[in-house]
Design a protein around this motif. Sequence first.
Motif, mmCIF file in Angstrom:
data_model
loop_
_atom_site.group_PDB
_atom_site.id
_atom_site.type_symbol
_atom_site.label_atom_id
_atom_site.label_comp_id
_atom_site.label_asym_id
_atom_site.label_seq_id
_atom_site.Cartn_x
_atom_site.Cartn_y
_atom_site.Cartn_z
ATOM 1 N N LEU A 53 -6.172 -4.535 -2.141
ATOM 2 C CA LEU A 53 -4.986 -3.917 -2.759
ATOM 3 C C LEU A 53 -4.653 -4.606 -4.080
ATOM 4 C CD1 LEU A 53 -2.795 -3.457 0.454
ATOM 5 C CD2 LEU A 53 -4.065 -1.679 -0.794
ATOM 6 N N LEU A 67 -3.888 4.103 0.034
ATOM 7 C CA LEU A 67 -3.744 4.586 -1.345
ATOM 8 C C LEU A 67 -4.110 6.061 -1.519
ATOM 9 C CD1 LEU A 67 -5.242 1.464 -3.181
ATOM 10 C CD2 LEU A 67 -2.841 1.962 -2.656
ATOM 11 N N LYS A 84 -6.786 -3.589 -6.803
ATOM 12 C CA LYS A 84 -6.463 -2.257 -7.340
ATOM 13 C C LYS A 84 -5.076 -2.266 -7.990
ATOM 14 C CE LYS A 84 -9.336 0.181 -3.951
ATOM 15 N NZ LYS A 84 -10.414 0.593 -4.857
ATOM 16 N N ASN A 85 -4.631 -3.443 -8.362
ATOM 17 C CA ASN A 85 -3.358 -3.610 -9.084
ATOM 18 C C ASN A 85 -2.157 -3.068 -8.336
ATOM 19 O OD1 ASN A 85 -4.494 -4.869 -11.341
ATOM 20 N ND2 ASN A 85 -5.278 -2.867 -12.005
ATOM 21 N N GLN A 86 -2.188 -3.165 -7.018
ATOM 22 C CA GLN A 86 -1.046 -2.700 -6.230
ATOM 23 C C GLN A 86 -0.013 -3.812 -6.093
ATOM 24 O OE1 GLN A 86 -0.766 0.587 -5.087
ATOM 25 N NE2 GLN A 86 -2.508 0.734 -6.493
ATOM 26 N N HIS A 87 1.215 -3.395 -5.924
ATOM 27 C CA HIS A 87 2.317 -4.329 -5.690
ATOM 28 C C HIS A 87 2.328 -4.615 -4.177
ATOM 29 C CE1 HIS A 87 6.992 -4.920 -5.954
ATOM 30 N NE2 HIS A 87 6.378 -5.951 -5.431
ATOM 31 N N VAL A 88 1.936 -5.815 -3.798
ATOM 32 C CA VAL A 88 1.757 -6.155 -2.384
ATOM 33 C C VAL A 88 2.793 -7.188 -1.957
ATOM 34 C CG1 VAL A 88 0.160 -7.123 -0.665
ATOM 35 C CG2 VAL A 88 -0.726 -5.708 -2.537
ATOM 36 N N SER A 105 6.360 -0.671 -9.273
ATOM 37 C CA SER A 105 6.299 0.290 -8.165
ATOM 38 C C SER A 105 6.768 -0.366 -6.871
ATOM 39 C CB SER A 105 4.865 0.766 -7.997
ATOM 40 O OG SER A 105 4.061 -0.345 -7.669
ATOM 41 N N ILE A 148 3.711 -2.365 -1.132
ATOM 42 C CA ILE A 148 3.042 -2.101 0.143
ATOM 43 C C ILE A 148 3.208 -3.376 0.957
ATOM 44 C CG2 ILE A 148 0.836 -1.673 1.277
ATOM 45 C CD1 ILE A 148 -0.136 -0.367 -1.346
#
Length: 295
Positions: free
Chosen positions: A22, A187, A25-29, A2, A5
């Motif tokens: 983040l 999010l 929460k498995n976000q692409h940072v 994805s 952020i």
Amino acid sequence: MSAPILVTGATGRLGQLIVARLVGKNQHVRVFTRRPGHARALFGASVEVASGDFADPVSVRAAVRGIQRLLLLSPLSGTLSIDQIGVAEAAVAAGASRIVKISGADWTIDPPGVSMSGDAHAAVEWRLRGLPIEHVSLRPNAWMQVALPKLIHQAETGQMLSAGYGGAGIAFIDMRDIADVAAHQLLAHEVIGKPAILTGPAIVDLRQIAGILARLLHRPVAVADAAVPAITAADASFEQRAVAQFKGLIAAGRAAYATEAVSEILGRAPRSVEQFLTEHLTAACFAEPRTGARN
Ligand SMILES: NC(=O)c1ccc[n+]([C@@H]2O[C@H](COP(=O)([O-])OP(=O)(O)OC[C@H]3O[C@@H](n4cnc5c(N)ncnc54)[C@H](OP(=O)(O)O)[C@@H]3O)[C@@H](O)[C@H]2O)c1
């Protein structure tokens, strides 16, 4: 994968907490920093590192490339509004869809003209309103992790509590709650439609803090007489002058109001000063650094 952020100010006190949430929460940072090695040491391989400086537009343009959302945070400085507006405009030009800005405390922004730092944040908020992008500004009250460790130290070493703003009440907020709200707003399906005035659950003055510390330490904790505010030197830095203004405003009672914003956004109450002091004075606190800044 994805779109990332981008988090600016990611290696700082609040930024680290936001990145942790983040990543959790498995976000692409992607983090923006002048110190890529330091960022790697802090975050390992869990984030992408964009090396750069707010003052270097080429590095800013590279950092925003392909991002989806932006967490906009920068330190108290004379270039705060220029730096943040530069990143926000670059993010819009790069096609980002949302900005969550960490702003100043509401009482530094409204009314205008009382705080250099508040006016700088207000200029950024004003620019965001003119940009074609969904955005929200979070206006946190004074942070527990910045103000309370000094008082804990005074109490632990038998000194009288002295805060530099008299005994005024403040609805302190725990940085962990600011980070929770910031991650939530990055999010969420959509952001709340107006600046969020984030505070702790209650107004607490110096005597109440002394009372809590006395109970936790099992000995009396006294409060010093309110000191006359120090005059800021003519050659003081932006940060020193801004902090002197904060103390004057707090002493005048401007930080003494609590809102429901954290509960409304997160569906739970914000952490209290009593909770913070208890954590920091019990064995459990050593799971987190004493400044609270790096958890
Ligand atoms: N403390 C409070 O009670 C309070 C209340 C309300 C609002 N605020 C707001 O919170 C913000 C400060 O947050 P903080 O205390 O978490 O910040 P901080 O710990 O001072 O961290 C500053 C961050 O900014 C980055 N940075 C500094 N100069 C940079 C540059 N030229 N280019 C790129 N990155 C740069 C640093 O990264 P590198 O060093 O890795 O480059 C670091 O990550 C301010 O905007 C302040 O107004 C604070």
